[in-house]
Design a protein around this motif. Structure first.
Motif, mmCIF file in Angstrom:
data_model
loop_
_atom_site.group_PDB
_atom_site.id
_atom_site.type_symbol
_atom_site.label_atom_id
_atom_site.label_comp_id
_atom_site.label_asym_id
_atom_site.label_seq_id
_atom_site.Cartn_x
_atom_site.Cartn_y
_atom_site.Cartn_z
ATOM 1 N N LYS A 1 0.930 -1.178 0.042
ATOM 2 C CA LYS A 1 -0.056 0.025 -0.127
ATOM 3 C C LYS A 1 0.756 1.295 0.071
ATOM 4 O O LYS A 1 1.950 1.418 0.668
ATOM 5 C CB LYS A 1 -0.785 0.105 1.057
ATOM 6 C CG LYS A 1 -1.627 -1.199 1.446
ATOM 7 C CD LYS A 1 -2.767 -1.586 0.281
ATOM 8 C CE LYS A 1 -3.708 -2.635 0.715
ATOM 9 N NZ LYS A 1 -4.466 -2.745 -0.306
ATOM 10 N N TYR A 2 0.311 2.347 -0.795
ATOM 11 C CA TYR A 2 0.859 3.527 -0.485
ATOM 12 C C TYR A 2 0.084 4.463 0.596
ATOM 13 O O TYR A 2 -1.201 4.579 0.292
ATOM 14 C CB TYR A 2 0.908 4.179 -1.868
ATOM 15 C CG TYR A 2 0.419 5.482 -2.188
ATOM 16 C CD1 TYR A 2 1.189 6.737 -1.662
ATOM 17 C CD2 TYR A 2 -0.765 5.614 -3.080
ATOM 18 C CE1 TYR A 2 0.453 8.155 -2.097
ATOM 19 C CE2 TYR A 2 -1.357 6.896 -3.119
ATOM 20 C CZ TYR A 2 -0.667 7.920 -2.817
ATOM 21 O OH TYR A 2 -1.215 9.504 -2.882
ATOM 22 N N TRP A 3 0.655 4.937 1.482
ATOM 23 C CA TRP A 3 -0.183 5.838 2.443
ATOM 24 C C TRP A 3 0.705 6.685 2.822
ATOM 25 O O TRP A 3 1.583 6.757 3.567
ATOM 26 C CB TRP A 3 -0.981 4.858 3.366
ATOM 27 C CG TRP A 3 -1.550 5.572 4.222
ATOM 28 C CD1 TRP A 3 -1.701 5.713 5.538
ATOM 29 C CD2 TRP A 3 -3.009 5.985 3.916
ATOM 30 N NE1 TRP A 3 -3.249 6.505 5.946
ATOM 31 C CE2 TRP A 3 -3.762 6.284 4.855
ATOM 32 C CE3 TRP A 3 -3.683 5.744 2.535
ATOM 33 C CZ2 TRP A 3 -5.104 7.077 4.711
ATOM 34 C CZ3 TRP A 3 -5.033 6.465 2.356
ATOM 35 C CH2 TRP A 3 -5.617 7.050 3.402
ATOM 36 N N ILE B 1 3.643 12.988 -4.552
ATOM 37 C CA ILE B 1 4.802 12.333 -4.468
ATOM 38 C C ILE B 1 4.708 11.210 -3.281
ATOM 39 O O ILE B 1 4.223 11.518 -2.184
ATOM 40 C CB ILE B 1 6.122 13.065 -4.196
ATOM 41 C CG1 ILE B 1 6.124 13.878 -5.371
ATOM 42 C CG2 ILE B 1 7.258 12.176 -4.159
ATOM 43 C CD1 ILE B 1 6.624 13.338 -6.876
ATOM 44 N N PRO B 2 4.748 9.860 -3.513
ATOM 45 C CA PRO B 2 4.357 9.041 -2.657
ATOM 46 C C PRO B 2 5.448 8.820 -1.298
ATOM 47 O O PRO B 2 6.546 8.849 -1.712
ATOM 48 C CB PRO B 2 4.532 7.554 -3.283
ATOM 49 C CG PRO B 2 5.305 8.040 -4.579
ATOM 50 C CD PRO B 2 5.063 9.292 -4.822
ATOM 51 N N ALA B 3 5.127 8.727 -0.238
ATOM 52 C CA ALA B 3 5.794 8.495 0.987
ATOM 53 C C ALA B 3 6.702 7.474 0.780
ATOM 54 O O ALA B 3 7.884 7.075 1.424
ATOM 55 C CB ALA B 3 5.174 8.785 2.176
ATOM 56 N N ASN B 4 5.901 6.208 0.157
ATOM 57 C CA ASN B 4 6.623 4.910 -0.088
ATOM 58 C C ASN B 4 6.370 4.174 -1.300
ATOM 59 O O ASN B 4 5.412 4.704 -1.945
ATOM 60 C CB ASN B 4 6.312 3.951 1.130
ATOM 61 C CG ASN B 4 4.929 3.688 1.131
ATOM 62 O OD1 ASN B 4 4.077 4.286 1.832
ATOM 63 N ND2 ASN B 4 4.527 2.603 0.569
ATOM 64 N N PRO B 5 6.987 3.378 -1.979
ATOM 65 C CA PRO B 5 6.746 2.542 -3.276
ATOM 66 C C PRO B 5 5.449 1.519 -3.075
ATOM 67 O O PRO B 5 5.073 1.202 -1.869
ATOM 68 C CB PRO B 5 7.997 2.018 -3.450
ATOM 69 C CG PRO B 5 8.602 1.647 -2.236
ATOM 70 C CD PRO B 5 8.282 2.927 -1.258
#
Length: 361
Positions: A32-34, A41-45
């Motif tokens: 998940k992206y959260w 811009i995502p905080a994680n892939p």
């Protein structure tokens, strides 16, 4: 590719009018992206299955205007004007204006519809923004016929991300990865890519039955939820976990290890909701029937050894994931045990799909 690659060169002569139509699917994230940083811009892939049945079809008609100083469009959802959604489209078009500068040259009529019921609790922003972005890229392709396919799809994903983060994973299929990861070559925070590693055939026709537990509006939007990851007490550990889980997923997807796949996917789903429950303010999007379904899936899997698992998005609905070889057994279980936990007994059978397609009139 960088953002500079998405800045267009000189266009050929602009056509007076035209119409394009694309159909783009929804997607369901496995990792998940959260949490996100500006802008989108995502905080994680993350990585997701592209779906097939749950999709948005969007047509964009365009005609040249006398002036080119403002954005101008009409929006119709399933044949009716959709005024309450126009501000989101306005914001999106303003965000991408630099990358598709023909926008102010035209008046657009945007007509869109979903294959799934309206207000079903299935997020349509991903499929909707993906379909709209592909329509705009189709128009740009007419203005710049030498554009190659790789740039076309990468830029469509880039634009879609600026409308809705997860929309960048609804362009291609069947597994899409988004977010920079040191161990995934060509991965980017700017757009999604087709998963570049080996994928066992068992995952290429995986099934997803979406149990519609709650079809009303969520108590908190995903946009607000993402913002609550700023300063979250467990945020950094969560982001590290997502990077690690993508590494762990690589041999699982290659070997078809369903037992390890189930563990990772269910853990990711519960972690997503744990982040919501431990933010400030905190919130719970699962409903009692969500938990009943999860417990019944666990019991069914233990008793029958059927490789079925669940995942969740930021809502109460449950996505049941299972290989096509288990289709008959799982769907019988749904009918016998789970349908009573769905609002009005509704659910949708879906499967892994191959991405967006152009619809020719």
């Amino acid at each position: 590719m960088t953002e500079k690659d998405f800045l267009p060169g000189a266009y050929q002569e602009l056509p007076e009018n035209g119409k394009v139509t694309w159909k783009a699917p929804s997607n369901i994230a496995l990792v998940k992206y959260w949490g996100k940083r500006p802008v989108q811009i995502p905080a994680n892939p993350s990585i997701s299955f592209t779906l097939d049945t749950c999709a948005t079809t969007t047509s964009v008609s365009f005609r040249k205007k006398d002036t080119n100083d403002t954005l101008s469009f009409d929006l119709f959802f399933e044949g009716k004007p959709k005024e309450d959604f126009k501000p989101k489209i306005q914001t999106f078009l303003e965000r991408i204006d630099l990358y598709v500068p023909f926008l102010k040259e035209y008046h657009f009529t945007i007509e869109t519809s979903n294959s799934f019921p309206h207000s079903s609790g299935i997020a349509s922003s991903a499929s909707g923004m993906a379909a709209l972005s592909l329509c705009l890229m189709d128009i740009e392709k007419q203005l710049n016929p030498t554009m190659d396919e790789a740039l076309f799809y990468a830029k469509a994903s880039y634009l879609a991300r600026l409308g809705s983060g997860s929309a960048c994973r609804s362009i291609k299929g069947n597994l899409v990865q988004w977010g920079k990861h040191r161990n995934i070559s060509n991965s980017s925070d700017l757009y999604g890519i087709e998963y570049p590693f080996e994928v066992n055939p068992v995952f290429r026709n995986y099934c997803d039955t979406i149990l519609l537990v709650h079809k009303g509006q969520k108590q908190v939007s995903s946009t607000v939820g993402h913002q609550l990851m700023h300063g979250h007490p467990y945020g950094e550990n969560r982001f590290e976990q997502a990077f690690s889980n993508l590494d762990k997923l690589k041999p699982i997807l290659a070997n078809g290890d369903l037992e390890e796949f189930i563990k990772l996917v269910e853990s990711e789903a519960l972690t997503l909701h744990a982040m919501m429950m431990t933010s400030m303010p905190y919130f719970i999007l699962m409903k009692p029937d969500t938990l009943e379904i999860i417990n019944k899936i666990w019991k069914f899997r233990e008793e029958t050894k059927t490789p079925v698992c669940f995942t969740l998005d930021a809502g109460a609905n449950v996505h049941m994931l299972y290989p096509s070889s288990a289709k008959e057994k799982v769907r019988g279980f749904i009918q016998d045990e789970l349908i009573g936990h769905c609002e009005n007994g509704q659910y949708i059978h879906d499967r892994v799909g191959m991405g967006a397609i152009k619809i020719n009139d």
